[in-house]
Design an enzyme around this catalytic site. Structure first.
Site, PDB file in Angstrom:
ATOM      1  N   SER A 206      -2.878  -7.762   2.967  1.00 21.44           N
ATOM      2  CA  SER A 206      -3.131  -7.591   4.399  1.00 21.44           C
ATOM      3  C   SER A 206      -3.519  -8.932   5.028  1.00 21.44           C
ATOM      4  CB  SER A 206      -4.257  -6.585   4.622  1.00 21.44           C
ATOM      5  OG  SER A 206      -3.903  -5.339   4.112  1.00 21.44           O
TER       6      SER A 206
ATOM      7  N   LYS B 247     -16.420  -7.155   7.290  1.00 22.36           N
ATOM      8  CA  LYS B 247     -15.124  -7.849   7.189  1.00 22.36           C
ATOM      9  C   LYS B 247     -14.516  -8.233   8.545  1.00 22.36           C
ATOM     10  CE  LYS B 247     -13.002  -7.013   2.727  1.00 22.36           C
ATOM     11  NZ  LYS B 247     -11.867  -6.397   2.037  1.00 22.36           N
TER      12      LYS B 247
ATOM     13  N   ARG C  42      -1.946  -5.795  -8.145  1.00 24.58           N
ATOM     14  CA  ARG C  42      -0.821  -6.677  -7.878  1.00 24.58           C
ATOM     15  C   ARG C  42      -0.666  -7.639  -9.049  1.00 24.58           C
ATOM     16  NH1 ARG C  42      -3.316  -7.887  -2.174  1.00 24.58           N
ATOM     17  NH2 ARG C  42      -5.057  -7.306  -3.487  1.00 24.58           N
TER      18      ARG C  42
ATOM     19  N   HIS D 115       0.844  -1.205   0.000  1.00 26.99           N
ATOM     20  CA  HIS D 115       0.000   0.000   0.000  1.00 26.99           C
ATOM     21  C   HIS D 115       0.880   1.256   0.000  1.00 26.99           C
ATOM     22  CE1 HIS D 115      -2.972  -2.697   2.324  1.00 26.99           C
ATOM     23  NE2 HIS D 115      -3.542  -2.481   1.172  1.00 26.99           N
TER      24      HIS D 115
HETATM   25  P1  ADP Z   1      -9.811  -3.649  -0.382  1.00 24.58           P
HETATM   26  O1  ADP Z   1     -10.536  -4.448   0.647  1.00 24.58           O
HETATM   27  O2  ADP Z   1     -10.552  -2.465  -0.890  1.00 24.58           O
HETATM   28  O3  ADP Z   1      -9.176  -4.446  -1.491  1.00 24.58           O
HETATM   29  P2  ADP Z   1      -7.151  -3.337   0.647  1.00 24.58           P
HETATM   30  O4  ADP Z   1      -6.741  -2.563   1.825  1.00 24.58           O
HETATM   31  O5  ADP Z   1      -6.901  -4.799   0.656  1.00 24.58           O
HETATM   32  O6  ADP Z   1      -8.668  -2.977   0.456  1.00 24.58           O
HETATM   33  O7  ADP Z   1      -6.472  -2.729  -0.644  1.00 24.58           O
HETATM   34  C1  ADP Z   1      -6.640  -1.398  -1.018  1.00 24.58           C
HETATM   35  C2  ADP Z   1      -6.039  -1.186  -2.396  1.00 24.58           C
HETATM   36  O8  ADP Z   1      -4.651  -1.460  -2.352  1.00 24.58           O
HETATM   37  C3  ADP Z   1      -6.578  -2.106  -3.483  1.00 24.58           C
HETATM   38  O9  ADP Z   1      -6.593  -1.400  -4.694  1.00 24.58           O
HETATM   39  C4  ADP Z   1      -5.594  -3.228  -3.534  1.00 24.58           C
HETATM   40  O10 ADP Z   1      -5.571  -3.864  -4.783  1.00 24.58           O
HETATM   41  C5  ADP Z   1      -4.322  -2.468  -3.286  1.00 24.58           C
HETATM   42  N1  ADP Z   1      -3.270  -3.311  -2.711  1.00 24.58           N
HETATM   43  C6  ADP Z   1      -3.352  -4.195  -1.709  1.00 24.58           C
HETATM   44  N2  ADP Z   1      -2.172  -4.793  -1.462  1.00 24.58           N
HETATM   45  C7  ADP Z   1      -1.313  -4.262  -2.370  1.00 24.58           C
HETATM   46  C8  ADP Z   1       0.065  -4.485  -2.692  1.00 24.58           C
HETATM   47  N3  ADP Z   1       0.800  -5.387  -2.057  1.00 24.58           N
HETATM   48  N4  ADP Z   1       0.588  -3.756  -3.682  1.00 24.58           N
HETATM   49  C9  ADP Z   1      -0.168  -2.867  -4.353  1.00 24.58           C
HETATM   50  N5  ADP Z   1      -1.453  -2.633  -4.138  1.00 24.58           N
HETATM   51  C10 ADP Z   1      -2.027  -3.313  -3.163  1.00 24.58           C
END
Ligand code: ADP
Length: 173
Positions: free
Chosen positions: A129, A42, A91, A18
């Protein structure tokens, strides 16, 4: 005209993946507003307020980034901040189908807001996450996945820090 982007997500917890997206977005836009989704369905590890605090701590060096929380639709959050762009991170190709569907839906809901995808740096492409939470719950090392402050908050939340303190106290007595 100021170009504002929102970056919505759950961030439970924020990872280096992130943060990579946040840093890159901060170079592309005048202002980036991270939107922490209050998604009770969630059952997150951290509350919304905790996630906001953790994100504020981990992005405090990036001047044009602020953190806010929201309920409901990302497009309404974008409108609130008068943002023309929603940033999402991609990703692997497996993210793409879901993200495209969401972007098309959001365009229908708010044609004035566009979605931009940023590809994660390769070294973070496997990182989520969920993985971080699972590894931490089983006592694995998460140093390479999250900044030290986040690691400490996770260990505290999972009770590891309390247990270590108790152990140290017992050894001292
Ligand atoms: P959501 O539940 O909306 O997917 P996340 O917190 O998991 O929320 O992810 C928020 C955003 O960050 C999404 O666009 C997700 O694809 C992106 N994201 C999550 N992990 C990574 C990573 N390792 N690298 C790049 N982008 C990521």
């Amino acid at each position: 005209m100021r170009h504002v982007a929102v970056y919505p997500g759950t961030f439970d917890p924020v990872t280096y993946g992130h943060l990579d997206i946040i840093k890159r977005a901060s170079k592309l836009f005048d202002q980036v507003v991270i939107g922490v989704l209050n998604n009770s369905a969630k059952s997150p590890l951290f509350s919304v307020d905790e996630r906001v605090k953790i994100l504020e701590e981990t992005t405090r060096d990036i001047e044009n980034v602020i953190v806010d929380s929201f309920n409901g639709l990302s497009v309404d959050f974008a409108r609130k901040w008068e943002a023309g762009v929603i940033v999402r991170g991609l990703r692997l190709i497996t993210d793409f189908e879901f993200e495209l569907q969401m972007a098309q839906t959001n365009r229908k809901l708010a044609p004035e807001v566009d979605t931009t995808f940023l590809y994660t740096s390769l070294q973070y492409s496997y990182l989520s996450s969920t993985t971080v939470r699972e590894v931490a719950e089983f006592g694995g090392n998460i140093t390479e996945f999250v900044p030290p402050y986040v690691e400490e908050q996770i260990r505290r939340k999972l009770g590891y820090i309390d247990k270590e303190n108790q152990k140290n106290e017992q050894q001292q007595n």
